[in-house]
Design a protein around this motif. Structure first.
Motif, PDB file in Angstrom:
ATOM      1  N   UNK A 109      -0.283   9.915   1.566  1.00 37.17           N
ATOM      2  CA  UNK A 109       0.183  11.189   1.021  1.00 37.17           C
ATOM      3  C   UNK A 109       0.642  11.089  -0.424  1.00 37.17           C
ATOM      4  N   UNK A 110       1.003   9.902  -0.868  1.00 36.31           N
ATOM      5  CA  UNK A 110       1.471   9.715  -2.244  1.00 36.31           C
ATOM      6  C   UNK A 110       0.393   9.130  -3.138  1.00 36.31           C
ATOM      7  N   UNK A 111      -0.850   9.066  -2.647  1.00 35.48           N
ATOM      8  CA  UNK A 111      -1.936   8.512  -3.435  1.00 35.48           C
ATOM      9  C   UNK A 111      -1.986   7.001  -3.362  1.00 35.48           C
ATOM     10  N   UNK A 112      -2.747   6.417  -4.265  1.00 31.52           N
ATOM     11  CA  UNK A 112      -2.949   4.973  -4.293  1.00 31.52           C
ATOM     12  C   UNK A 112      -4.297   4.642  -4.881  1.00 31.52           C
ATOM     13  N   UNK A 113      -4.455   3.415  -5.295  1.00 32.32           N
ATOM     14  CA  UNK A 113      -5.671   3.024  -5.984  1.00 32.32           C
ATOM     15  C   UNK A 113      -6.818   2.593  -5.101  1.00 32.32           C
TER      16      UNK A 113
END
Length: 343
Positions: free
Chosen positions: A209-213
């Motif tokens: 939910x907070x994104x990521x690479x």
């Protein structure tokens, strides 16, 4: 190697097209899509906007990350992206969300600024008809549109789709203008109505939910064929409208159908819709979109508008529900009277 192959493929298509186009930055988006996908890749940095810090998207540069991109970019929004073109008209259109999430109240979450430039047929390069470029850029408001779920939910645009290009040879691309330096890139462009979700790898309790690479399991850079919905993906929200966020369980991996997008309408040739996958959110570092461009043959007639010709999609890339917002937009003179589908 990918860029070299793509440029060679584009050159082959253009030499067989009905008119020769000088295409600094733009790529051919065939009316029937590509061999295995309706989409082609543009900027492959930043994990489709989920990446942050060292994994954040990288803007186009001189010979780097510049597929589909004008570089150097035009100086301002109204500046023609290519020589020989003149600004014909422009408009500012409100992005209004009104659904169960807003409590049935209009919430103005941003603006689409539109531009149409035209090159006469006799201007170099000489073409059988005039050629028009349709530009659109979004500016988002910091506004909590969701009255159902706790916290501040600012509307996020993951895809911008344009309709009305039925049966037309189309080139498309984008630019990050000097007036919008915080804009992110366009990650892919498709000949499709369907916006396909892309999420970061899910690990509990954040669940992507907070994104990521790192891409999530089952999420495809180039979706296959097999879906004609407005949004294809899996949702973190449950229930009937209005819908509520569903913590803490992570999402199931998407199925093949949930990572698919058909050329729409499916009757070839048609290809009415062009979809740009990007990442814009007033609550994040990218409150402005890049300027998106679609180039196609036109006439000397004034550009026309059609209701629902632009669709802005929130695809649940992070913690957000699926929403598609219809906006009036400029279309080629040959566009049908009604842009389908209606929603």
């Amino acid at each position: 190697m990918i860029n070299v192959k793509m440029k060679l493929a584009i050159f082959g298509v253009l030499t067989c097209s009905t008119y020769a186009l000088a295409l600094p930055g733009l790529v051919n988006i065939p009316v029937t899509g590509f061999a295995t996908s309706a989409y082609t890749l543009c900027n492959t940095t930043g994990n489709f906007g989920s990446g942050i810090g060292a994994a954040a998207p990288v803007a186009p540069g001189a010979g780097t990350n510049d597929t589909c991109a004008y570089y150097p970019a035009p100086a301002t929004n109204p500046t023609p992206p290519e020589t020989g073109y003149t600004l014909v008209t422009s408009a500012a259109r409100s992005i209004v969300v009104n659904n169960a999430q807003t409590g049935g109240v209009n919430k103005s979450v941003g603006i689409v600024n539109e531009y149409v430039w035209r090159k006469p047929a006799t201007t170099t390069p000489v073409t059988p008809t005039p050629v028009c470029i349709y530009g659109a850029v979004t500016v988002m408001n910091v506004l909590d549109y969701d009255t159902i779920n706790a916290g501040t939910q600012t509307f996020e645009i993951n895809d911008l789709a344009r309709g009305g290009f039925d049966n037309l040879s189309v080139e498309a691309g984008y630019a990050i203008l000097g007036t919008t330096p915080n804009a992110g890139p366009v990650f892919r462009i498709g000949r499709t109505y369907t916006s396909v979700q892309h999420r970061a790898f899910a690990t509990s309790p954040i669940c992507g939910d907070a994104g990521g690479g790192v891409p999530g399991t089952g999420y495809l850079a180039l979706p296959g064929f097999g879906n004609s919905a407005a949004v294809a993906g899996v949702s973190r929200f449950i229930g009937t409208a209005p819908i509520s966020f569903s913590p803490p369980a992570c999402l199931a991996n998407p199925t093949a159908t949930e990572q698919a997008a058909d050329v729409y309408p499916p009757i070839a040739p048609n290809g009415s819709w062009i979809d740009f996958t990007l990442h814009v959110n007033a609550g994040n570092p990218q409150p402005l979109s890049p300027m998106t461009y679609v180039k196609a043959a036109c006439t000397t007639a004034a550009p026309v508008t059609r209701p629902n010709a632009i669709r802005l999609r929130q695809t649940g890339q992070e913690k957000s529900p699926f929403i598609s917002v219809e906006v009036t937009g400029f279309v080629p003179p040959t566009a049908p009277a009604v842009i389908t589908p209606p929603n």
